[in-house]
Design a protein around this motif. Structure first.
Motif, PDB file in Angstrom:
ATOM      1  N   ASN A   1       0.720  -1.147   0.181  1.00 57.25           N
ATOM      2  CA  ASN A   1       0.198  -0.070  -0.010  1.00 57.25           C
ATOM      3  C   ASN A   1       0.827   1.378  -0.067  1.00 57.25           C
ATOM      4  O   ASN A   1       0.597   1.948  -0.584  1.00 57.25           O
ATOM      5  CB  ASN A   1      -1.106   0.250   0.909  1.00 57.25           C
ATOM      6  N   MET A   2       1.975   1.190   0.936  1.00 54.06           N
ATOM      7  CA  MET A   2       2.923   2.873   0.925  1.00 54.06           C
ATOM      8  C   MET A   2       3.972   2.654  -0.351  1.00 54.06           C
ATOM      9  O   MET A   2       3.966   4.010  -0.787  1.00 54.06           O
ATOM     10  CB  MET A   2       3.848   2.381   1.891  1.00 54.06           C
TER      11      MET A   2
ATOM     12  N   ALA B   1       9.446   3.529   2.438  1.00 51.43           N
ATOM     13  CA  ALA B   1       8.485   3.274   3.071  1.00 51.43           C
ATOM     14  C   ALA B   1       8.358   2.395   4.457  1.00 51.43           C
ATOM     15  O   ALA B   1       7.909   2.815   5.578  1.00 51.43           O
ATOM     16  CB  ALA B   1       7.315   1.973   2.658  1.00 51.43           C
ATOM     17  N   LEU B   2       9.280   1.889   4.824  1.00 51.54           N
ATOM     18  CA  LEU B   2      10.190   1.291   5.688  1.00 51.54           C
ATOM     19  C   LEU B   2      10.510   2.376   6.269  1.00 51.54           C
ATOM     20  O   LEU B   2       9.887   2.276   8.022  1.00 51.54           O
ATOM     21  CB  LEU B   2      10.681  -0.090   5.650  1.00 51.54           C
TER      22      LEU B   2
ATOM     23  N   ASP C   1       6.820  -3.079  12.331  1.00 58.91           N
ATOM     24  CA  ASP C   1       6.425  -4.419  12.494  1.00 58.91           C
ATOM     25  C   ASP C   1       5.371  -4.806  11.854  1.00 58.91           C
ATOM     26  O   ASP C   1       5.550  -5.669  11.566  1.00 58.91           O
ATOM     27  CB  ASP C   1       6.855  -4.498  13.689  1.00 58.91           C
ATOM     28  N   ARG C   2       4.894  -4.109  11.238  1.00 59.83           N
ATOM     29  CA  ARG C   2       3.654  -4.099  10.525  1.00 59.83           C
ATOM     30  C   ARG C   2       3.579  -4.322   9.082  1.00 59.83           C
ATOM     31  O   ARG C   2       2.481  -4.378   8.353  1.00 59.83           O
ATOM     32  CB  ARG C   2       2.342  -3.394  11.299  1.00 59.83           C
TER      33      ARG C   2
ATOM     34  N   VAL D   1       1.813   8.205   6.221  1.00 59.70           N
ATOM     35  CA  VAL D   1       2.167   8.112   6.241  1.00 59.70           C
ATOM     36  C   VAL D   1       2.819   7.756   4.789  1.00 59.70           C
ATOM     37  O   VAL D   1       3.692   7.998   4.008  1.00 59.70           O
ATOM     38  CB  VAL D   1       3.402   7.087   7.030  1.00 59.70           C
ATOM     39  N   ARG D   2       1.560   7.358   4.065  1.00 56.39           N
ATOM     40  CA  ARG D   2       1.497   6.596   2.719  1.00 56.39           C
ATOM     41  C   ARG D   2       1.633   8.051   2.201  1.00 56.39           C
ATOM     42  O   ARG D   2       1.681   7.807   0.979  1.00 56.39           O
ATOM     43  CB  ARG D   2      -0.142   5.798   2.764  1.00 56.39           C
TER      44      ARG D   2
END
Length: 259
Positions: A116-117, A136-137, A147-148, A167-168
């Motif tokens: 998604n990100m 993204a991480l 962690d998700r 954050v996306r």
């Protein structure tokens, strides 16, 4: 109303009418959004707040008025290019510079959080996949959800989904973030974790326009506040001014009910 040198978006006489003009969702709104503003928009239901926000990136097409963003009136169908020729305005080019976060998270349920990100950065900005995933991480880590990354939206709480939605939007490196009641669909205990992310963005200088019913957030984080009713901008100023000394009777009445 003359725009200042720090003005990022200039809205002039913005109108949005429905039903042949009998319904005026926006009725002549003019305001400047400055770089670094945390502009909080308040008002009763049906006042035009969300229509105003969605008009800023033309998700709602205005009936009249102008929106100058990044030096260009994005309400124009055609603009003059560097050679002086009339060409079609590429609205997507401008929308990329505006992050949008809705009440509902609009995550793709069949894709992992990481996918998604990275979807828009890879497809729209043609970012390398490894670079997009690393970014993204890092963003997920920033909101405590690294962690998700491999989870699916159904496995996340509402507050976690909304943090991912924020954050996306940030992954596209926008110049301004638009928030349309980002906490209204959340359980009360999840509201704080989303507001904390927004407060951090404000501290870092992100330009934000926030439609919200969270008066505590408006008072604590906002530097400018708009009060809308019946499609009109009735009062604006600092949160301190509007909360402590409201001038318009509609604002006085509204605050007496929500505070």
């Amino acid at each position: 109303m003359a725009a200042s040198v720090n003005s990022l978006i200039q809205v002039r006489d913005l109108k949005k009418h429905y039903n042949k003009g009998t319904i005026k969702a926006l009725d002549g709104v003019s305001v400047d959004i400055e770089k670094g503003d945390v502009m909080v928009v308040i008002g009763p239901s049906g006042s035009g707040k969300s229509t105003f926000l969605r008009s800023l990136n033309l998700m709602e097409e205005p009936t009249g008025g102008s929106i100058v963003f990044d030096g260009q009136d994005i309400t124009k169908k055609k603009i003059r290019n560097a050679e002086g020729k009339l060409v079609k305005l590429n609205i997507d080019q401008y929308r990329q510079k505006m992050g949008m976060v809705f009440q509902h998270f609009n995550l793709f349920p069949h894709m992992t959080i990481l996918d998604n990100m990275t979807l828009a950065p890879i497809q729209v900005k043609h970012m390398d996949k490894a670079e997009a995933e690393a970014k993204a991480l890092a963003l997920l880590d920033r909101v405590g959800l690294k962690d998700r990354a491999g989870a699916y939206p159904i496995q996340l709480s509402g507050g976690q989904k909304q943090r991912v939605a924020i954050v996306r939007a940030l992954a596209m490196e926008p110049q301004v973030m638009l928030f349309d009641e980002p906490t209204s669909a959340l359980d009360p205990e999840m509201v704080g974790e989303v507001l904390d992310v927004m407060k951090q963005l404000a501290r870092e200088g992100m330009t934000m326009v926030v439609v919200t019913h969270e008066m505590g957030f408006a008072r604590e984080v906002g530097n400018r506040m708009l009060f809308m009713a019946d499609g009109k901008l009735l009062e604006e100023g600092t949160p301190e001014e509007l909360f402590s000394n409201p001038q318009h009777p509609r604002l006085q009445d509204f605050l007496s009910k929500v505070l």
